[in-house]
Write an enzyme that holds these catalytic residues in place. Structure first.
Site, mmCIF file in Angstrom:
data_model
loop_
_atom_site.group_PDB
_atom_site.id
_atom_site.type_symbol
_atom_site.label_atom_id
_atom_site.label_comp_id
_atom_site.label_asym_id
_atom_site.label_seq_id
_atom_site.Cartn_x
_atom_site.Cartn_y
_atom_site.Cartn_z
ATOM 1 N N LYS A 75 0.821 -1.205 0.000
ATOM 2 C CA LYS A 75 0.000 0.000 0.000
ATOM 3 C C LYS A 75 0.857 1.258 0.000
ATOM 4 O O LYS A 75 2.049 1.238 0.311
ATOM 5 C CB LYS A 75 -0.933 0.008 1.218
ATOM 6 C CG LYS A 75 -2.046 -1.008 1.131
ATOM 7 C CD LYS A 75 -2.953 -0.798 -0.077
ATOM 8 C CE LYS A 75 -3.789 0.448 0.035
ATOM 9 N NZ LYS A 75 -4.647 0.657 -1.184
ATOM 10 N N HIS A 96 -2.481 5.037 -5.991
ATOM 11 C CA HIS A 96 -3.781 5.715 -6.078
ATOM 12 C C HIS A 96 -3.642 7.203 -5.752
ATOM 13 O O HIS A 96 -4.265 7.729 -4.829
ATOM 14 C CB HIS A 96 -4.795 5.053 -5.137
ATOM 15 C CG HIS A 96 -5.027 3.598 -5.419
ATOM 16 N ND1 HIS A 96 -5.720 3.156 -6.529
ATOM 17 C CD2 HIS A 96 -4.646 2.480 -4.748
ATOM 18 C CE1 HIS A 96 -5.768 1.830 -6.521
ATOM 19 N NE2 HIS A 96 -5.114 1.397 -5.464
ATOM 20 N N ASP A 198 -22.278 -0.539 -17.738
ATOM 21 C CA ASP A 198 -20.992 -0.055 -18.238
ATOM 22 C C ASP A 198 -21.275 0.802 -19.470
ATOM 23 O O ASP A 198 -22.368 0.748 -20.045
ATOM 24 C CB ASP A 198 -20.059 -1.218 -18.591
ATOM 25 C CG ASP A 198 -18.593 -0.798 -18.648
ATOM 26 O OD1 ASP A 198 -17.856 -1.073 -17.680
ATOM 27 O OD2 ASP A 198 -18.189 -0.191 -19.654
ATOM 28 N N ARG A 203 -17.845 -4.526 -24.383
ATOM 29 C CA ARG A 203 -17.647 -5.218 -23.110
ATOM 30 C C ARG A 203 -18.967 -5.803 -22.611
ATOM 31 O O ARG A 203 -19.022 -6.933 -22.109
ATOM 32 C CB ARG A 203 -17.077 -4.239 -22.078
ATOM 33 C CG ARG A 203 -16.856 -4.827 -20.681
ATOM 34 C CD ARG A 203 -15.812 -5.912 -20.672
ATOM 35 N NE ARG A 203 -15.542 -6.365 -19.291
ATOM 36 C CZ ARG A 203 -14.803 -7.411 -18.994
ATOM 37 N NH1 ARG A 203 -14.251 -8.131 -19.965
ATOM 38 N NH2 ARG A 203 -14.599 -7.747 -17.734
ATOM 39 N N VAL A 239 -16.065 1.188 -10.695
ATOM 40 C CA VAL A 239 -15.546 1.955 -11.826
ATOM 41 C C VAL A 239 -14.063 2.251 -11.618
ATOM 42 O O VAL A 239 -13.645 2.611 -10.514
ATOM 43 C CB VAL A 239 -16.320 3.276 -11.982
ATOM 44 C CG1 VAL A 239 -15.748 4.125 -13.104
ATOM 45 C CG2 VAL A 239 -17.802 2.990 -12.234
ATOM 46 N N VAL A 267 -16.212 -0.009 -4.100
ATOM 47 C CA VAL A 267 -14.876 -0.580 -4.306
ATOM 48 C C VAL A 267 -13.943 0.453 -4.934
ATOM 49 O O VAL A 267 -12.720 0.358 -4.817
ATOM 50 C CB VAL A 267 -14.966 -1.857 -5.178
ATOM 51 C CG1 VAL A 267 -13.598 -2.516 -5.341
ATOM 52 C CG2 VAL A 267 -15.955 -2.856 -4.578
ATOM 53 N N ILE A 269 -13.322 3.343 -4.018
ATOM 54 C CA ILE A 269 -12.934 4.375 -3.059
ATOM 55 C C ILE A 269 -11.438 4.680 -3.097
ATOM 56 O O ILE A 269 -11.017 5.802 -2.774
ATOM 57 C CB ILE A 269 -13.388 3.983 -1.628
ATOM 58 C CG1 ILE A 269 -13.349 5.193 -0.684
ATOM 59 C CG2 ILE A 269 -12.564 2.818 -1.085
ATOM 60 C CD1 ILE A 269 -14.356 6.276 -1.045
ATOM 61 N N ASP A 270 -10.609 3.724 -3.509
ATOM 62 C CA ASP A 270 -9.168 3.982 -3.634
ATOM 63 C C ASP A 270 -8.877 5.159 -4.554
ATOM 64 O O ASP A 270 -7.888 5.866 -4.377
ATOM 65 C CB ASP A 270 -8.444 2.743 -4.178
ATOM 66 C CG ASP A 270 -7.977 1.810 -3.070
ATOM 67 O OD1 ASP A 270 -7.798 2.284 -1.940
ATOM 68 O OD2 ASP A 270 -7.803 0.615 -3.341
ATOM 69 N N VAL A 298 -14.154 0.583 2.473
ATOM 70 C CA VAL A 298 -12.806 0.258 2.954
ATOM 71 C C VAL A 298 -11.830 0.321 1.781
ATOM 72 O O VAL A 298 -12.039 -0.316 0.744
ATOM 73 C CB VAL A 298 -12.779 -1.128 3.618
ATOM 74 C CG1 VAL A 298 -11.363 -1.524 3.994
ATOM 75 C CG2 VAL A 298 -13.678 -1.127 4.851
#
Length: 372
Positions: A75, A96, A198, A203, A239, A267, A269-270, A298
């Site tokens: 990380k 990130h 999407d 895709r 995304v 997901v 959020i990074d 998280v």
């Protein structure tokens, strides 16, 4: 080259950047490997296994940062780690940077050479170092959403797969990349009604062919996102735009239209998150409520399954770290173009266009930075 592997100190981060087999491979290439004592404990990898593979155990992380030519992490460095980085040192880890201006400034000030796993990209558009963590996060997201749907945790009390005579939960997934496809696969397998959105028609066509019939693919636009948000029992934000801050696809107003007790798992959020009401949380305090909707955000989700994640991550990062160690970063980005896309900052310059755009900073192409 001297490779340094410090113990991760981000809250509840139990992964480690290298497994003993990786140490052995490094040693076979003639490199020294310094591993901080206890670095592998959270992944069930004892110090003795590293010593047996040829690593040198070090107790003080400052000694690792002080001697290593390349810091090999999982990380992004937090403040105490940033203060130990030095000019010209290679940092290879998840970064990130788009939503983190302070970290970007610190790395620029330290004049390090920072390579981000998440922006390494092959000529065919794959993100080989991000993929395994995206697979794990996508699969986790459904289990987490199903857990928090339970009434004791504040959820609507809807069983994700339903039972005969009672319909299953509705799962909405924004993004059809690796996270989204894995989330859809698990949700469908658990019996949910799944909507997968999407913007890429090709895709969507591919996913429509390979996913079960209880997955409906939709082209993402404001109207389809809003309508699906109304229906969702679980909403997954999946995304990712390489290196860039994630667009806010779900507005605060859309959140207010969701059913009370529904669950959002962001997901993304990074990279800042794709839900307007999202903010980063931790494994020790993972959930908060906005307008009656549970939010799980998280930033290091795969860290919850540290052993699986560690092995999956090192499987893909090891070949690249060997290239950096064998060739040095300047030659490596010439020989392996995917690594040039991984270079985010170098010697005081921003070397990834999306990171530069996110912070309004000047962009220097990686190959130009390598000449400096």
């Amino acid at each position: 080259m001297v490779i340094g592997v410090p113990k991760e100190i981000k809250e509840a981060e139990n992964r480690v950047a290298i497994i003993p087999a990786g140490v052995k491979a490094m040693r076979a290439h003639g490199h020294r490997v310094l591993v901080q004592r206890g670095a592998g404990d959270g992944s069930g990898l004892p110090d003795e296994a590293y010593v047996k593979a040829g690593a040198e155990l070090v107790g003080d992380p400052s000694a690792i940062y002080g001697e290593a030519d390349l810091i090999y992490k999982v990380k992004e460095p937090i403040y105490p780690e940033c203060e130990m980085l030095r000019e010209g040192q290679i940092l290879f880890t998840f970064l990130h940077l788009a939503p983190m201006s302070e970290l970007t400034k610190r790395l620029l000030a330290r004049r390090v050479v920072a390579m981000a796993y998440e922006t390494v990209e092959t000529p065919d558009g794959r993100k080989p170092l991000l993929e395994p963590m995206s697979e794990i996060a996508g699969r986790m997201a459904i289990h987490i959403g199903a857990y928090y749907l339970a009434t004791p945790y504040g959820g609507r009390g809807v069983l994700i797969g339903g039972v005969p005579g009672v319909p299953p939960a509705t799962v909405v997934i924004l993004g059809g990349g690796t996270v989204g496809a894995n989330a859809a696969k698990v949700a469908a397998g658990m019996g949910a009604w799944v909507y997968l959105l999407d913007v890429d028609q090709a895709r969507m066509r591919h996913l429509d062919e390979i996913l079960p019939e209880n997955v409906t693919t939709l082209i993402s636009n404001q109207m389809s996102v809003e309508e699906c948000a109304r229906r969702a029992d679980i909403l997954i934000g999946a995304v990712y735009i390489s290196g860039a801050r994630t667009p806010k696809l779900v507005t605060r107003e859309m959140v207010t239209l969701m059913k009370p007790g529904s669950v959002i798992v962001d997901v993304a959020i990074d990279q800042g998150g794709c839900i307007e009401t999202s903010h980063s949380t931790s494994h020790s305090d993972p959930v908060y409520v906005v307008d009656g909707i549970l939010h799980y955000c998280v930033a290091n989700m795969p860290g919850a399954f540290a052993r699986t994640s560690t092995f999956a991550l090192t499987n893909v990062t090891l070949p690249y770290v060997l290239r950096l160690a064998d060739s040095g970063w300047r030659r490596a980005i010439l020989e392996y173009p995917e690594l040039s896309l991984g270079l985010n900052v170098a010697l005081g310059h921003v070397t990834h266009p999306a990171v530069a755009d996110a912070h309004g900073l000047a962009y220097l192409p990686p190959l130009e930075a390598a000449k400096g």
